[in-house]
Design an enzyme around this catalytic site. Structure first.
Site, PDB file in Angstrom:
ATOM      1  N   THR A  51       0.839  -1.200   0.000  1.00  0.00           N
ATOM      2  CA  THR A  51       0.000   0.000   0.000  1.00  0.00           C
ATOM      3  C   THR A  51       0.877   1.254   0.000  1.00  0.00           C
ATOM      4  O   THR A  51       1.928   1.270   0.628  1.00  0.00           O
ATOM      5  CB  THR A  51      -0.906   0.019   1.241  1.00  0.00           C
ATOM      6  OG1 THR A  51      -1.648  -1.196   1.275  1.00  0.00           O
ATOM      7  CG2 THR A  51      -1.859   1.189   1.222  1.00  0.00           C
ATOM      8  N   GLY A  71     -10.204  -3.996   1.330  1.00  0.00           N
ATOM      9  CA  GLY A  71      -9.777  -3.524   2.645  1.00  0.00           C
ATOM     10  C   GLY A  71     -10.159  -2.080   2.885  1.00  0.00           C
ATOM     11  O   GLY A  71     -11.160  -1.581   2.354  1.00  0.00           O
ATOM     12  N   THR A 103      -2.237   2.626   6.403  1.00  0.00           N
ATOM     13  CA  THR A 103      -1.796   1.349   5.829  1.00  0.00           C
ATOM     14  C   THR A 103      -1.760   0.322   6.957  1.00  0.00           C
ATOM     15  O   THR A 103      -1.660   0.691   8.125  1.00  0.00           O
ATOM     16  CB  THR A 103      -0.410   1.493   5.174  1.00  0.00           C
ATOM     17  OG1 THR A 103       0.044   0.205   4.744  1.00  0.00           O
ATOM     18  CG2 THR A 103       0.616   2.074   6.125  1.00  0.00           C
TER      19      THR A 103
END
Lengths: 154, 139
Positions: B1, B31, B52
């Site tokens: 990420t 997510g 993240t």
């Protein structure tokens, strides 16, 4: 005074990836900061920094994305403008190089916030976003990781 | 990420986050990244955040919005980052990391994972690092 911060993911980064990761972070910072120093907007700076990292195979985004259990690519991205509270995001997109650009198009060209899957891919086509081969988004590291996690382990 | 947060010379705030997911994840799993208030948030009156880490945990605590809420209560970007990540770990057992910039340019960065690649640029200087105490800088 303009300011920019970036991250490239929070995880157990292997020792052999640390040097390249640091270089990638510096490149992204320079890209975003240059936009700000030349009078660009925060939104443009964020986009520039993220595109740098999406294009860098050392990061898990864009070119460098990891693989799903089925061996496919599914990318998610979001952008938000604090001056208008407008936001755009996409989920489970593939075949595009820079999901952050598609998220920006969702914010700027639609009344929606989040488009996912087939709909998001169709929207990319409508907007004329160039398609790329999925294989071009998968780094050797991502392939090795997928094989290690799906083929077998001790 | 990956993620970025910026404040420009007009005082406008923006944030963005992008990810390729988790290796061997279930197809269709999404997510925190594309969810406003979870993977990121930006508000000119407070600041901006990009997150993240463990996406399911980040979603449950609305991590990015929680951080801006704490800043609205008077915490600095750094204090809010630390408090929100510790809260996430205590509440749902999830680890992660954040970068934050307050509306007045204060930088916050914190993580409860092993490492987080991150950096910031301010006043003509750039700073970057991977481990918690590993921050280098150059013009």
């Amino acid at each position: 005074t303009p300011v920019i911060a970036v991250h490239g993911g929070a995880w157990a980064i292997p020792e052999n990836m640390i040097a390249d990761t640091k270089l990638g972070i510096q490149d992204a910072l320079r890209a975003g900061y240059q936009v700000l120093q030349s009078g660009g907007t925060a939104l443009e700076a964020v986009q520039a920094a993220i595109i740098k990292m999406e294009d860098d195979p050392n990061f898990d985004a864009g070119n460098g994305s990891v693989l799903t259990y089925d061996g496919d690519v599914e990318m998610d991205s979001m952008i938000m403008d604090g001056s208008t509270m407008k936001a755009g995001s996409v989920g489970c997109v593939n075949s595009i190089a820079n999901p952050i650009k598609l998220a920006t198009l969702v914010m700027e060209k639609t009344d929606h916030v989040l488009l996912v899957g087939e709909g998001a891919n169709k929207f990319a086509k409508e907007m004329g976003v160039p398609r790329v081969e999925i294989e071009s988004l998968v780094s050797p590291h991502a392939k090795e990781e997928w094989e290690r996690k799906t083929v077998g382990h001790d | 990420t990956v993620g970025a947060v910026a404040v420009d010379s007009m005082g406008n705030v923006a944030s963005g986050t992008s990810t390729g997911g988790i290796t061997a994840k279930r197809p269709g799993r999404v997510g925190d990244t594309p969810l406003v208030g979870c993977g990121g948030y930006a508000d000119n009156e407070v600041g901006g955040v990009s997150t993240t880490g463990h996406g399911e945990g980040i979603i449950k605590v609305c991590l990015a919005r929680h951080i801006t809420f704490l800043m609205e209560q008077g915490l600095s970007a750094q204090e809010a980052s630390e408090k929100a990540l510790e809260n996430m770990y205590n509440k749902v057992g999830s680890s992660g990391g954040v970068i934050v910039i307050s509306k007045d340019g204060g930088v916050g960065q914190y993580f409860t994972t092993d490492k987080m690649a991150r950096g910031w640029a301010k006043d003509g200087q750039i700073y970057w690092g991977v481990a918690m105490d590993d921050i280098q800088s150059c013009p």
